[in-house]
Design a protein around this motif. Structure first.
Motif, PDB file in Angstrom:
ATOM      1  N   ALA A  44      33.182  52.943  38.593  1.00 44.11           N
ATOM      2  CA  ALA A  44      32.467  51.708  38.928  1.00 44.11           C
ATOM      3  C   ALA A  44      31.012  51.990  39.287  1.00 44.11           C
ATOM      4  CB  ALA A  44      33.173  50.995  40.076  1.00 44.11           C
ATOM      5  N   ALA A  45      30.777  53.082  40.019  1.00 43.49           N
ATOM      6  CA  ALA A  45      29.409  53.450  40.395  1.00 43.49           C
ATOM      7  C   ALA A  45      28.579  53.805  39.161  1.00 43.49           C
ATOM      8  CB  ALA A  45      29.427  54.616  41.369  1.00 43.49           C
ATOM      9  N   LYS A  46      29.204  54.509  38.215  1.00 47.32           N
ATOM     10  CA  LYS A  46      28.499  54.880  36.979  1.00 47.32           C
ATOM     11  C   LYS A  46      28.090  53.651  36.180  1.00 47.32           C
ATOM     12  CE  LYS A  46      29.398  57.032  32.480  1.00 47.32           C
ATOM     13  NZ  LYS A  46      29.315  55.746  31.738  1.00 47.32           N
ATOM     14  N   PHE A  47      29.019  52.715  36.008  1.00 50.27           N
ATOM     15  CA  PHE A  47      28.711  51.521  35.231  1.00 50.27           C
ATOM     16  C   PHE A  47      27.717  50.616  35.967  1.00 50.27           C
ATOM     17  CE2 PHE A  47      33.122  52.298  33.446  1.00 50.27           C
ATOM     18  CZ  PHE A  47      32.638  52.815  32.252  1.00 50.27           C
ATOM     19  N   ARG A  48      27.810  50.561  37.281  1.00 56.10           N
ATOM     20  CA  ARG A  48      26.866  49.757  38.053  1.00 56.10           C
ATOM     21  C   ARG A  48      25.458  50.326  37.919  1.00 56.10           C
ATOM     22  NH1 ARG A  48      25.913  44.803  39.669  1.00 56.10           N
ATOM     23  NH2 ARG A  48      28.161  44.600  40.023  1.00 56.10           N
ATOM     24  N   GLU A 142      31.166  46.491  36.156  1.00 56.50           N
ATOM     25  CA  GLU A 142      31.663  47.750  36.718  1.00 56.50           C
ATOM     26  C   GLU A 142      32.957  48.251  36.081  1.00 56.50           C
ATOM     27  OE1 GLU A 142      32.076  47.072  40.891  1.00 56.50           O
ATOM     28  OE2 GLU A 142      29.987  46.452  41.163  1.00 56.50           O
ATOM     29  N   GLY A 143      33.626  47.406  35.311  1.00 58.40           N
ATOM     30  CA  GLY A 143      34.892  47.812  34.705  1.00 58.40           C
ATOM     31  C   GLY A 143      36.102  47.469  35.541  1.00 58.40           C
ATOM     32  N   VAL A 144      35.920  47.141  36.805  1.00 57.34           N
ATOM     33  CA  VAL A 144      37.046  46.794  37.679  1.00 57.34           C
ATOM     34  C   VAL A 144      36.544  45.945  38.839  1.00 57.34           C
ATOM     35  CG1 VAL A 144      36.812  48.878  39.110  1.00 57.34           C
ATOM     36  CG2 VAL A 144      39.031  47.729  38.943  1.00 57.34           C
ATOM     37  N   SER A 145      37.371  44.999  39.253  1.00 57.00           N
ATOM     38  CA  SER A 145      37.144  44.218  40.473  1.00 57.00           C
ATOM     39  C   SER A 145      38.500  43.664  40.884  1.00 57.00           C
ATOM     40  CB  SER A 145      36.129  43.088  40.243  1.00 57.00           C
ATOM     41  OG  SER A 145      36.664  42.108  39.366  1.00 57.00           O
ATOM     42  N   ALA A 146      38.556  43.031  42.029  1.00 58.40           N
ATOM     43  CA  ALA A 146      39.830  42.497  42.501  1.00 58.40           C
ATOM     44  C   ALA A 146      39.583  41.309  43.413  1.00 58.40           C
ATOM     45  CB  ALA A 146      40.627  43.574  43.239  1.00 58.40           C
ATOM     46  N   ILE A 147      40.537  40.398  43.414  1.00 61.05           N
ATOM     47  CA  ILE A 147      40.543  39.281  44.361  1.00 61.05           C
ATOM     48  C   ILE A 147      41.698  39.522  45.326  1.00 61.05           C
ATOM     49  CG2 ILE A 147      40.861  36.806  44.676  1.00 61.05           C
ATOM     50  CD1 ILE A 147      39.687  36.355  41.933  1.00 61.05           C
ATOM     51  N   LEU A 148      41.380  39.620  46.608  1.00 64.86           N
ATOM     52  CA  LEU A 148      42.389  39.810  47.644  1.00 64.86           C
ATOM     53  C   LEU A 148      42.714  38.459  48.278  1.00 64.86           C
ATOM     54  CD1 LEU A 148      44.079  41.687  49.515  1.00 64.86           C
ATOM     55  CD2 LEU A 148      42.065  41.827  50.992  1.00 64.86           C
ATOM     56  N   TYR A 149      43.999  38.104  48.278  1.00 65.99           N
ATOM     57  CA  TYR A 149      44.461  36.856  48.892  1.00 65.99           C
ATOM     58  C   TYR A 149      44.813  37.168  50.346  1.00 65.99           C
ATOM     59  CZ  TYR A 149      44.974  35.347  44.016  1.00 65.99           C
ATOM     60  OH  TYR A 149      44.749  35.038  42.690  1.00 65.99           O
ATOM     61  N   HIS A 150      43.922  36.779  51.241  1.00 63.55           N
ATOM     62  CA  HIS A 150      44.076  37.141  52.650  1.00 63.55           C
ATOM     63  C   HIS A 150      44.642  35.964  53.442  1.00 63.55           C
ATOM     64  CE1 HIS A 150      43.430  38.783  56.579  1.00 63.55           C
ATOM     65  NE2 HIS A 150      42.515  37.879  56.886  1.00 63.55           N
ATOM     66  N   CYS A 151      45.822  36.148  54.019  1.00 70.86           N
ATOM     67  CA  CYS A 151      46.444  35.129  54.867  1.00 70.86           C
ATOM     68  C   CYS A 151      46.134  35.446  56.332  1.00 70.86           C
ATOM     69  CB  CYS A 151      47.954  35.092  54.642  1.00 70.86           C
ATOM     70  SG  CYS A 151      48.448  34.682  52.950  1.00 70.86           S
ATOM     71  N   LEU A 166      36.524  41.900  45.851  1.00 69.58           N
ATOM     72  CA  LEU A 166      36.327  43.324  46.075  1.00 69.58           C
ATOM     73  C   LEU A 166      35.625  43.929  44.859  1.00 69.58           C
ATOM     74  CD1 LEU A 166      39.877  44.245  47.461  1.00 69.58           C
ATOM     75  CD2 LEU A 166      37.926  43.277  48.677  1.00 69.58           C
ATOM     76  N   SER A 167      34.519  44.622  45.110  1.00 72.78           N
ATOM     77  CA  SER A 167      33.779  45.275  44.027  1.00 72.78           C
ATOM     78  C   SER A 167      32.941  46.403  44.611  1.00 72.78           C
ATOM     79  CB  SER A 167      32.882  44.272  43.292  1.00 72.78           C
ATOM     80  OG  SER A 167      31.845  43.815  44.136  1.00 72.78           O
ATOM     81  N   HIS A 168      32.507  47.295  43.742  1.00 69.32           N
ATOM     82  CA  HIS A 168      31.652  48.402  44.182  1.00 69.32           C
ATOM     83  C   HIS A 168      30.330  47.879  44.721  1.00 69.32           C
ATOM     84  CE1 HIS A 168      29.877  52.433  44.211  1.00 69.32           C
ATOM     85  NE2 HIS A 168      28.817  51.904  43.618  1.00 69.32           N
ATOM     86  N   GLU A 169      29.802  46.832  44.112  1.00 70.03           N
ATOM     87  CA  GLU A 169      28.535  46.247  44.572  1.00 70.03           C
ATOM     88  C   GLU A 169      28.648  45.771  46.008  1.00 70.03           C
ATOM     89  OE1 GLU A 169      25.312  42.868  43.101  1.00 70.03           O
ATOM     90  OE2 GLU A 169      27.436  42.647  42.621  1.00 70.03           O
TER      91      GLU A 169
END
Length: 478
Positions: A44-48, A142-151, A166-169
């Protein structure tokens, strides 16, 4: 306790004791547990770095040293560094053609109207349409990211839900574990928090289907808080893809280097330079003189040396590279002149012109269809297990369907005419007609209004008929 666990874990590792991922988490050996997970931060750092213009490879060009005839250093000559933001442009076009208009949701089950209404309201409350675009943009870069569902629980102790990108940035580290069928079995999120005393501490939250481990790195070992996962699923929507610019990155670097070199040449030769013979050197006017007089002696000559134009081959090279970068990344050339020439074309005509982006969007849907199905599954689990567990059975029965919408919309007049024809021919029910009409925002409410109007119209007709019958009985009707 953390020190004892750390010592025990080191002893087990020293004697070659083999532990599974679950056993490592149970023994609070977070360091070795993370080593068994795939860390996506390096890629992710490389692509960013490729994505952000201030870290492009062309920015590494060093200034040129200038020496005199004897080899003595004189000064540094600045060299141009011209990064071109192709990467964000390519990424934004891909994003617009996939999520430019919100995903359209519908229910495929009966007797679940209340559950579906709650789902739609919750989607607006958690800003899903905005978060999904942010996640796709980050994954495209970045090639990857995520959505965290926080309760969590609010001030009134009521369960609530929020989505966290969630992302490297954003300073997040993503760790994942998948089984042989590419199913996500464990997910970890690493992040830094500033605590009392202005001390920055590294935290890792590890999620499995039934347990959440909240770990904090200590001077020795980890402090781990273990709690059950109320959702019953890993509350994460993971986006993985090849970055949108990856296939044309070498071409982008080439065109940036060529443009920077060309700018150096222009700086050196584009301004006119005076060429004069020795016979008139002593007669040149001073720079501050308003009138300039050149006195020529004995066949002396003075003229300006100008650079008429750049090399034709360089211009052709730029055009070829620009064309390849856009076409090979499936990106239409969208600029003001091109858009102005489109005029009042229909959505179908624009779709044909933007065919490259449409092809890419269709390819992305192969994965994003699965992402939307997983989102629906997570949301149903959260609604039934956490937010509104009293109506869990209704959420379990709810069938959610999704549909990606065209970024430029549909030819609604043509669609509505077709719907009206099929409805009048008896090929569509009234409810289906309303569901497919772009004018209707709430099908259930519209059906209720129609039924009420029909009942009022029927009552009015019955009243009129009674009046006519009464008049006929007294011989007053015509």
């Amino acid at each position: 306790m953390g020190l004892i666990n750390a010592i025990q874990n080191e002893i087990k590792a020293a004697v070659g004791y083999q532990q599974s991922f679950a056993e490592l988490l149970a023994s609070r050996d977070v360091t070795r547990a993370l080593s068994m997970m795939r860390d996506r931060s390096e890629s992710a750092a490389k692509f960013r770095k490729e994505y952000e213009i201030n870290t492009h490879k062309v920015m590494e060009r060093e200034d040129r040293a200038v020496y005199d005839k004897k080899g003595n250093f004189l000064r540094w000559s600045k060299r141009n560094k011209i990064p071109i933001p192709y990467q964000p442009f390519i990424n934004e076009i891909a994003l617009v053609f996939l999520y430019g208009r919100p995903v359209k949701w519908s229910q495929g089950s009966e007797g679940t109207d209340d559950a579906f209404s709650y789902y739609q309201n919750l989607m607006g409350e958690i800003r899903f349409n905005s978060i999904i675009r942010e996640a796709k943009r980050a994954a495209g870069a970045e090639g990857v990211s995520a959505i965290l569902y926080h309760c969590y629980k609010d001030e009134d102790n009521n369960p609530r839900l929020l989505l966290n990108l969630l992302s490297h940035e954003n300073g997040d580290t993503i760790y994942i574990v998948k089984d042989q069928y590419k199913r996500l079995t464990s997910f970890a999120w690493g992040y830094y928090l500033t605590e009392a005393g202005n001390r920055t501490v590294y935290h890792v939250d590890i999620y499995t289907a039934d347990t959440i481990y909240r770990a904090k790195r200590e001077s020795v070992g980890w402090e781990v808080l273990v709690m059950p996962n109320p959702v019953g699923k890993i509350p994460v929507l993971l986006f993985e893809q090849v970055p949108e610019h990856s296939s044309v990155q070498p071409l982008i670097e080439k065109i940036e280097d060529s443009e920077s070199t060309e700018a150096d040449v222009i700086d050196r030769f584009a301004n006119p330079a005076m060429v004069a013979t020795a016979e008139i050197l002593n007669s040149l006017p001073k720079a501050e003189d308003e009138a300039k007089l050149y006195i020529l002696k004995n066949g002396g000559d003075v003229r300006y040396l100008t650079w008429d134009q750049a090399s034709e081959s360089k211009r052709n090279q730029f055009e070829r590279l620009d064309k390849h970068i856009l076409s090979k990344s499936f990106t239409p050339n969208i600029d003001f002149d091109n858009m102005k020439s489109l005029g009042n074309l229909s959505a179908k005509a624009i779709r044909k012109i933007m065919l490259l982006a449409v092809i890419k969007a269709e390819r992305h849907k192969e994965k994003h269809d699965g992402y939307m199905n997983r989102h629906a599954s997570i949301m149903k689990a959260i609604m039934g297990n956490v937010l509104d567990y009293r109506n869990k059975a209704q959420y379990d029965a709810l069938v959610l369907r999704h549909e990606f919408q065209e970024p430029f919309g549909d030819d609604v007049s043509e669609m509505l005419a077709d719907l009206s024809k099929q409805y009048n021919d008896g090929a569509l029910s009234r409810e289906t007609y309303l569901e497919m009409s772009y004018l209707v925002k709430d099908v259930k409410a519209e059906m209720d209004r129609i039924k009420q109007e029909e009942a009022e119209r029927m009552a009015q007709q019955l009243e009129q008929q009674r009046e006519l019958n009464k008049m006929d009985a007294f011989g007053e009707a015509e």
